[in-house]
Scaffold this active site. Structure first.
Site, short mmCIF file in Angstrom:
data_model
loop_
_atom_site.label_atom_id
_atom_site.label_comp_id
_atom_site.label_asym_id
_atom_site.label_seq_id
_atom_site.Cartn_x
_atom_site.Cartn_y
_atom_site.Cartn_z
CB SER A 181 51.06 1.13 -13.39
OG SER A 181 51.78 1.94 -14.28
CG HIS A 209 47.87 -0.82 -10.86
ND1 HIS A 209 48.44 -2.06 -11.04
CD2 HIS A 209 48.05 -0.14 -12.02
CE1 HIS A 209 48.97 -2.12 -12.26
NE2 HIS A 209 48.73 -0.97 -12.88
CE LYS A 244 47.42 -3.98 -14.54
NZ LYS A 244 46.85 -4.11 -15.90
#
Ligand SMILES: Cc1ncc(COP(=O)(O)O)c(C=O)c1O
Length: 402
Positions: A181, A209, A244
Site C-alpha cells: 500500500s 490496491h 479504493k
C-alpha cells in the site's frame, strides 16, 4: 491533584515534537482530480480513487435507487436479518468477477482482515507475514494468537526458511499485500503459491490496491499474474477492498465454498457487526460493471504512470518500477517529507507525506497516487512543481532537505 487529561496533553505534545501529529482537513471533491481542502482547491494525488469512480453518476444513481428500495440501514448482522438481495447479488458478482467459487462481503477492509485471519489460524498454528504488510493484516495476525513469523519484504528465500522452520505447526498461513500500500510494488504471487504448495501452507492475499487496477478487465492481481477462473489454486484465499478503485466501501474475501462458509461463522467482524447498508452494495454492483467495461480507465493510469516515470527521470527520486497506481518518492526523514509536501502545496498540489507509524522509521515518503481522473497535464504540473522545488532548494542530490 493533577488533571487526568494531563497524560494525553503530554502524549499529544510528544506527537508534535516528533513531527507525527496529523491534522485532518475538511475535504470535498471539485472537478476532475481537484479537491477542496479546508476551502482551498488543490490538485490532489492523495486518495485511492484509482479509477475515478467515487463520484460517478451511475454509482450515485445506483445508491439512490438502493436507498429508495431498501432504506439506508441493514438493521442487523448479516447472520440475523442484515443480508438482503443487494448483498447476495453483490457476493455472487464479486466471486464471478475474480473467478473464485464464493465471496463474503464485509463492511470494511479493516474488518475483513482483522476478522478473517483469526478465523483461519489460532494458537498452535503459524502465520507467516511479509514485513511490509498493512496494519490490519498485522492486527488480524495478532488477534489470531498464532505464532507469527515476519519475513523480509518480498524475500522468497526468507519465506521458504520460515515455512521450513514452522513445519511442526498444525496449519500454516502465509499473508501478504498483493500490491503493497505504501510502496506500490507487487508480491510475487506465483512464487509464493509454489512455495505454499511445496510446504502445504495456505496463502492469504490482500489485493486492496490491485483490484480494479491490474489484470484483465480490472480483475486484480490474480489475473495480472496469469491465474484464470477455471484454474485457481485451491490454497488461495483472496481478499480485496472496495473503497479504493471500486470507489465505494467495504471488502470481500473469496475462496473455496467451505472456507467462505467457515468465515461467515467465525470472522467476528462479520458475525457480530451490522451489515453494510444495502445502498452501498447497489453502488458496488454498478461499479463492478464499469470496472469490467471501461478499460480506458486502466489505460489512462498506465499512460500517467509512464509520463510520471519519464518526468522523474532527471530528479533525485527514481519512480518505482511497478504497474500499480502507487508511486512513492522516498525521502527518509519526516521533516524532509513534510517540507516537500508543504512546498508542493504552496504550488497548489497535494501529495501526502507518509510518516511512521504508517511506514517504518527512516522511510518517510511522499505517496503519489494516480487516478484515471488525472490528465497528462496534471502529471506534468506535478513534475514541474517538484523540479521547481528542487531548484529553489539549490540542490539536486537525494534526499533534498528543503
Ligand atoms: C492493503 C490494505 N488492506 C486493507 C485496508 C483497509 O481497508 P478499508 O479502508 O476498506 O478498511 C487498506 C487501507 O485502507 C489497505 O491499504
Amino acid at each position: 491533584m493533577a488533571d487526568p487529561s494531563d497524560v494525553f496533553d503530554a502524549a499529544v505534545a510528544a506527537l508534535d515534537t516528533q513531527l507525527l501529529r496529523r491534522r485532518r482537513r475538511v475535504v470535498a471533491p471539485l472537478a476532475g482530480a481537484t479537491l477542496q481542502a479546508d476551502g482551498r482547491p488543490l490538485l490532489a494525488f492523495a486518495g485511492n480513487d484509482y479509477l475515478g469512480l467515487a463520484q460517478h453518476p451511475a454509482l450515485v444513481e445506483a445508491a439512490q435507487r438502493g436507498a429508495a428500495r431498501y432504506g439506508v440501514g441493514a438493521t442487523a448482522s448479516p447472520v440475523i436479518c442484515g443480508h438482503g438481495p443487494a448483498h447476495a447479488a453483490l457476493e455472487d458478482e464479486l466471486a464471478r468477477f475474480v473467478g473464485l467459487p464464493r465471496a463474503l462481503y464485509f463492511y470494511a477492509g479493516y474488518a475483513a482482515n482483522s476478522g478473517a485471519l483469526p478465523a483461519l489460524v489460532e494458537r498452535g498454528d503459524a502465520l507467516i507475514s511479509d514485513a511490509l504488510n498493512h496494519a490490519c493484516l498485522i492486527d488480524g495476525a495478532r488477534l489470531s494468537r498464532a505464532d507469527i513469523t515476519v519475513y523480509a519484504h518480498n524475500d522468497m528465500a526468507a519465506l521458504e526458511r520460515a515455512l521450513i522452520a514452522t513445519q511442526g505447526a498444525r496449519r500454516r498461513l502465509v499473508v501478504a499485500d498483493a500490491v503493497f500500500s505504501m510502496d506500490g510494488d507487487l508480491a510475487p504471487l506465483p512464487d509464493m503459491l509454489a512455495l505454499c504448495e511445496r510446504h502445504d501452507a495456505w496463502l492469504y492475499v490482500d489485493d486492496a490496491h490491485g483490484f480494479g487496477v491490474l489484470g484483465q478487465g480490472g480483475r486484480g492481481s490474480l489475473s495480472h499474474w496469469g491465474f484464470t477462473p477455471g484454474a485457481m489454486p485451491p490454497r488461495l484465499i483472496y481478499m480485496a477492498t472496495l473503497g479504493k478503485a471500486a470507489g465505494v466501501a467495504g471488502a470481500f474475501v473469496a475462496g473455496v465454498p467451505s472456507l467462505v462458509e467457515w468465515l461467515m461463522h467465525k470472522a467476528r467482524t462479520y458475525f457480530f457487526a451490522t451489515g453494510a447498508p444495502p445502498m452501498i452494495a447497489e453502488a458496488l454492483r454498478a461499479s463492478l460493471l464499469l470496472i469490467e467495461r471501461e478499460d480506458w480507465r486502466r489505460e489512462r493510469l498506465q499512460a500517467l504512470r509512464l509520463r510520471l516515470r519519464a518526468g522523474l527521470a532527471g530528479l533525485p527520486w527514481p519512480a518505482p518500477a511497478t504497474p500499480s497506481a502507487i508511486q512513492p518518492l522516498m525521502l527518509g526523514d519526516s521533516a524532509s517529507a513534510l517540507a516537500l509536501m508543504d512546498a508542493l502545496e504552496m504550488q497548489g498540489i497535494w501529495v501526502p507525506a507518509i510518516r511512521p507509524p504508517t511506514v517504518a522509521e527512516g522511510t518517510a515518503r511522499l505517496r503519489i497516487s494516480l487516478s484515471a481522473l488525472h490528465s497528462l497535464a496534471d502529471v506534468d504540473r506535478l513534475v514541474a512543481a517538484l523540479t521547481a522545488t528542487i531548484a529553489a532548494a539549490g540542490t539536486n542530490t537525494a534526499p533534498p532537505r528543503i
